[in-house]
Enzyme design. Structure first.
Site, PDB file in Angstrom:
ATOM      1  N   GLU A 165       0.788  -1.245   0.000  1.00 17.42           N
ATOM      2  CA  GLU A 165       0.000   0.000   0.000  1.00 17.42           C
ATOM      3  C   GLU A 165       0.815   1.288   0.000  1.00 17.42           C
ATOM      4  O   GLU A 165       0.306   2.352   0.325  1.00 17.42           O
ATOM      5  CB  GLU A 165      -0.980   0.009   1.186  1.00 17.42           C
ATOM      6  CG  GLU A 165      -2.356  -0.481   0.847  1.00 17.42           C
ATOM      7  CD  GLU A 165      -2.469  -2.002   0.777  1.00 17.42           C
ATOM      8  OE1 GLU A 165      -3.501  -2.477   0.298  1.00 17.42           O
ATOM      9  OE2 GLU A 165      -1.544  -2.725   1.195  1.00 17.42           O
ATOM     10  N   TYR A 167       3.484   2.048   1.908  1.00 19.66           N
ATOM     11  CA  TYR A 167       4.143   2.387   3.169  1.00 19.66           C
ATOM     12  C   TYR A 167       5.648   2.108   3.059  1.00 19.66           C
ATOM     13  O   TYR A 167       6.149   1.746   1.998  1.00 19.66           O
ATOM     14  CB  TYR A 167       3.495   1.616   4.317  1.00 19.66           C
ATOM     15  CG  TYR A 167       2.069   2.054   4.607  1.00 19.66           C
ATOM     16  CD1 TYR A 167       1.799   3.322   5.111  1.00 19.66           C
ATOM     17  CD2 TYR A 167       0.995   1.201   4.359  1.00 19.66           C
ATOM     18  CE1 TYR A 167       0.488   3.727   5.377  1.00 19.66           C
ATOM     19  CE2 TYR A 167      -0.316   1.595   4.623  1.00 19.66           C
ATOM     20  CZ  TYR A 167      -0.558   2.862   5.132  1.00 19.66           C
ATOM     21  OH  TYR A 167      -1.847   3.273   5.390  1.00 19.66           O
ATOM     22  N   ARG A 215       2.351  -8.882   4.337  1.00 17.10           N
ATOM     23  CA  ARG A 215       1.395  -8.323   3.377  1.00 17.10           C
ATOM     24  C   ARG A 215       2.193  -7.663   2.264  1.00 17.10           C
ATOM     25  O   ARG A 215       2.806  -6.609   2.449  1.00 17.10           O
ATOM     26  CB  ARG A 215       0.446  -7.335   4.038  1.00 17.10           C
ATOM     27  CG  ARG A 215      -0.590  -6.818   3.045  1.00 17.10           C
ATOM     28  CD  ARG A 215      -1.828  -6.294   3.698  1.00 17.10           C
ATOM     29  NE  ARG A 215      -2.804  -5.890   2.692  1.00 17.10           N
ATOM     30  CZ  ARG A 215      -4.026  -5.472   2.969  1.00 17.10           C
ATOM     31  NH1 ARG A 215      -4.435  -5.413   4.218  1.00 17.10           N
ATOM     32  NH2 ARG A 215      -4.853  -5.125   2.011  1.00 17.10           N
ATOM     33  N   HIS A 253      -1.880   3.894  -1.715  1.00 14.25           N
ATOM     34  CA  HIS A 253      -2.931   4.851  -1.358  1.00 14.25           C
ATOM     35  C   HIS A 253      -2.965   6.031  -2.328  1.00 14.25           C
ATOM     36  O   HIS A 253      -4.008   6.673  -2.484  1.00 14.25           O
ATOM     37  CB  HIS A 253      -2.727   5.354   0.070  1.00 14.25           C
ATOM     38  CG  HIS A 253      -3.052   4.339   1.120  1.00 14.25           C
ATOM     39  ND1 HIS A 253      -4.195   3.574   1.084  1.00 14.25           N
ATOM     40  CD2 HIS A 253      -2.386   3.941   2.235  1.00 14.25           C
ATOM     41  CE1 HIS A 253      -4.228   2.764   2.123  1.00 14.25           C
ATOM     42  NE2 HIS A 253      -3.139   2.963   2.836  1.00 14.25           N
ATOM     43  N   GLN A 340     -18.751   4.841   3.674  1.00  9.55           N
ATOM     44  CA  GLN A 340     -19.259   6.006   4.396  1.00  9.55           C
ATOM     45  C   GLN A 340     -19.019   5.927   5.905  1.00  9.55           C
ATOM     46  O   GLN A 340     -18.827   6.952   6.553  1.00  9.55           O
ATOM     47  CB  GLN A 340     -20.751   6.183   4.125  1.00  9.55           C
ATOM     48  CG  GLN A 340     -21.080   6.667   2.732  1.00  9.55           C
ATOM     49  CD  GLN A 340     -22.576   6.757   2.492  1.00  9.55           C
ATOM     50  OE1 GLN A 340     -23.131   6.063   1.645  1.00  9.55           O
ATOM     51  NE2 GLN A 340     -23.233   7.606   3.240  1.00  9.55           N
ATOM     52  N   CYS A 354     -19.602   1.303  10.813  1.00 11.91           N
ATOM     53  CA  CYS A 354     -20.141   0.717   9.581  1.00 11.91           C
ATOM     54  C   CYS A 354     -21.545   1.238   9.364  1.00 11.91           C
ATOM     55  O   CYS A 354     -22.346   1.274  10.296  1.00 11.91           O
ATOM     56  CB  CYS A 354     -20.144  -0.804   9.687  1.00 11.91           C
ATOM     57  SG  CYS A 354     -20.863  -1.627   8.236  1.00 11.91           S
ATOM     58  N   ALA A 652     -27.650   8.063   5.192  1.00  9.60           N
ATOM     59  CA  ALA A 652     -28.018   6.714   5.635  1.00  9.60           C
ATOM     60  C   ALA A 652     -27.216   6.293   6.849  1.00  9.60           C
ATOM     61  O   ALA A 652     -27.713   5.548   7.702  1.00  9.60           O
ATOM     62  CB  ALA A 652     -27.819   5.718   4.497  1.00  9.60           C
TER      63      ALA A 652
END
Length: 666
Positions: A165, A167, A215, A253, A340, A354, A652
């Protein structure tokens, strides 16, 4: 047996996993708060109770320079062990297994003195890093080993080394960010020396009993990222050094390619993981946009991976794995990929939860207790707030009847799921339809509730939602003017020239729906992803979009950039997609009138005509309170929630939370 591959056990080093499901690492945003450790312990314990095979914690820095920022976590001394021990003890009490991810943020850190292989600023960070010296690199390797040693003392079952990612470790691996000419740079052997030394040192610190995952970036999706052969070579090198599991990372990212939003097809990155799996003998886990047991099962069965790593699906439903094991996969509260509640707050300095599960990350706040007295409760409205309230109240023992004028549950989700890329939103009403029935809720659908229908109920909750705000403008009644509901529902078709009044979330949904008719089937071609991996980072030139069927102009009164209110992690995707299809976006306009020619506006002090065959009104919402006024006139007490209470911001996330809290309090 359904999902037999997914449910088959596997042993990594001396750690026995009962299934092939991993909860992937995620930063939760409250790690720096005073109550962080009990909250983290409760969060991970609930996922362990839910049967997940292995949990990977959010990233923990091996030194201060590698920390996320003030909200991050470091592990450098035994004085910091008690908090971690709360987590491991809570998980182990539930029979779970948990490893700690070691993550140095490198140039992505929000600390003051940030470091990197070379002094190159990240596009997503305003600070320029300082280049690490040779001695500092050697010390950082030692810091990783020390962090791993402390993780064992804390009770973790092993560690994961984060090398993906974008890093620090990924920065050393890629020519994009490693311009060094010493032993830590140059060719691949030099660039991967940092990771190899870390894996070697961590393996020694862990000993033979505890597992180590790495990872690894399967595909960087940035210019001058790793080549296809280099990704494989790195994987083979860490296998030799004692890595037990390679977990997949996809993209940096800063990549301008979406990797996990709802617009990304499910399982679309499995090809990158499969390349590495074919080249190593140790297990490999696939990740990113794997959210259903059926997809996870097929990936393992087809030999594309050995395990699957899922993060957001475990936010949405912590009992995901247990439901699969019981043969109840259809009852999973599915992640809809909206970001969101999770990633958007994280990247805005907030804490993750969540949208479809407000308990996530706040397990201690949402405690279901039996009511002192069970009551007959009417909930009017089958949108997010009403669904959540009815379900929680019924699960606690109340006799609940849910009314909705529509023939199906979902409220605004019924419209949302028609937007291209948001088809997964249909999973939420489907989940609630099943859960409400199981909880004993009586459903009265297909007819608007009247005051007379609500006699005999001891509590009345109105979640009647919103109605579109009416347009107050000369020509508002012109035949070419339509509401956003007409377009999203398919009740009306737009002409060749469209003006969309409003550039908020609903305006973008309308534009995406209209553009979506110019179907682009190939996600990889659209975003310039080279599955043949012939170029570094697997990037290629994006394909040309099909000729647009419509000329679309979006307009807003605010002088802000159109789309500024969209989600931080998804808004840029929607804007890029519309720009690709030549959608014009205008801000700071004054609406004047509508006539046969189109929409007349003033922009930058000049009058302008937006020629349009269809004008779609997306200028906000108003609360739908007709029934509330009628009931109050009859002397009945009512409680308003969701859009019926406050329609100023159609949200929502807030609606599900508000409904859940009320359902637990009734």
């Amino acid at each position: 047996m359904p999902h037999r591959h997914l449910l088959s056990p596997i042993t990594l080093r001396a750690i026995h996993l009962p299934n092939r499901m991993i909860m992937g690492s995620m930063h939760l945003g409250f790690e720096g708060l005073p109550d962080a450790w009990p909250r983290l312990a409760a969060f991970y314990a609930e996922r362990a109770r839910g049967g997940i095979g292995l949990i990977v914690t959010g990233g923990v820095a091996p030194n201060e320079q590698g920390n996320f920022g003030p909200d991050g976590t470091v592990l450098t001394s035994e004085a910091e062990l008690p908090g971690h021990q709360l987590i491991t003890q809570a998980v182990h009490r539930e029979g779970g297994r948990i490893i700690m991810q070691i993550l140095h943020c490198g140039r992505y850190s929000r600390m003051k003195d940030i470091v990197a292989p070379s002094a190159i600023r990240a596009p997503i960070n305003s600070a320029t890093p300082r280049e690490l010296t040779d001695a500092e690199i050697v010390q950082t390797v030692a810091d990783y080993a020390n962090c791993a040693r402390l993780a064992l003392l804390a009770g973790y079952d092993g560690v994961e080394v984060m090398a993906s990612e974008g890093y620090l470790i990924n920065e050393f691996l890629a020519p994009r960010t490693n311009k060094r000419t010493d032993r830590w740079g140059g060719d691949l052997h030099g660039r991967m020396r940092f990771l190899v030394e870390i894996v070697r040192a961590v393996r020694q610190a862990l000993g033979e009993a505890k597992m180590m995952s790495v990872r690894l970036s399967m595909v960087d999706l940035v210019e001058d990222g790793l080549s296809a052969d280099e990704v494989v070579a790195v994987a083979q090198a860490i296998e030799i050094e004692g890595c037990d599991l390679i977990n997949s990372g996809i993209g940096w990212h800063e990549a301008r390619v979406p990797t996990i939003a709802h617009t990304v097809p499910q399982g679309v990155w499995s090809w990158a993981t499969a390349r590495v799996k074919a080249a190593v003998k140790i297990p490999v886990a696939a990740s990113n946009r794997i959210k259903t047991p059926d997809l996870a099962e097929s990936l393992i069965a087809e030999g594309q991976c050995d395990l699957v790593s899922m993060a957001r699906p475990l936010l949405a439903d912590p009992a995901f794995a247990a439901k699969v094991a019981r043969g109840e996969a259809s009852t999973i509260n599915a992640c809809i990929g909206c970001n969101q509640g999770c990633l958007d707050p994280i990247f805005s300095g907030g804490a993750a939860t969540c949208l479809v599960n407000p308990r996530a990350g706040r397990e201690g706040e949402f405690m279901a207790r039996p009511p002192c007295e069970t009551k007959r409760i009417a909930v009017v409205g089958g949108g997010p707030a009403g669904l959540a309230c009815a379900l929680e109240a019924a699960k606690r023992g109340h006799a609940v009847t849910l009314f909705d004028a529509a023939p199906q549950l979902g409220g605004q989700f019924i419209l949302a799921q028609t937007v291209p890329g948001k088809e997964e939103y249909a999973a939420t009403p489907a989940y609630y339809a099943q859960a409400l029935t199981q909880a004993g809720v009586t459903l009265r659908l297909g007819r608007a509730a009247a005051a007379s229908d609500l006699t005999g109920f001891e509590r009345i909750v109105l979640a009647t939602g919103i109605r579109p705000r009416k347009l107050d403008l000369p020509g508002a009644d012109h035949p070419k003017v339509v509401g956003y509901e007409d377009i999203l529902s398919g009740a009306k078709r737009a002409g060749a020239r469209v003006a969309i009044m409003g550039a908020g979330g609903i305006g973008f949904d309308v534009a995406l729906t209209l553009v979506g008719e110019d179907h682009e089937a190939d996600f990889n071609a659209q975003w310039g992803i080279d599955r043949a991996f012939t170029h570094r980072g697997a990037l290629a030139e994006p394909s040309a979009p099909p000729p647009p069927k419509r000329a679309i102009t979006m307009l807003q009164r605010k002088p802000d950039r159109p789309g500024a209110s969209l989600g931080k992690t998804t808004g840029w995707i929607h804007k890029a997609h519309l720009q690709r299809h030549h959608v014009d976006m205008l801000a700071g306009v004054t609406y004047r009138r509508i006539d046969d020619a189109g929409l007349h506006v003033t922009l930058n002090g000049e009058d302008r005509l937006i020629e349009a065959d269809t004008i779609v009104v997306c200028i906000g919402q108003e609360p739908r309170r007709d029934l509330a006024d009628e009931l109050k006139a009859l002397g009945r007490d009512v409680q308003l929630i969701g859009g019926a209470r406050d329609a100023s911001k159609l949200d929502a996330l807030a609606a599900f939370e508000e409904g859940t809290r009320l359902g637990l309090a009734l």
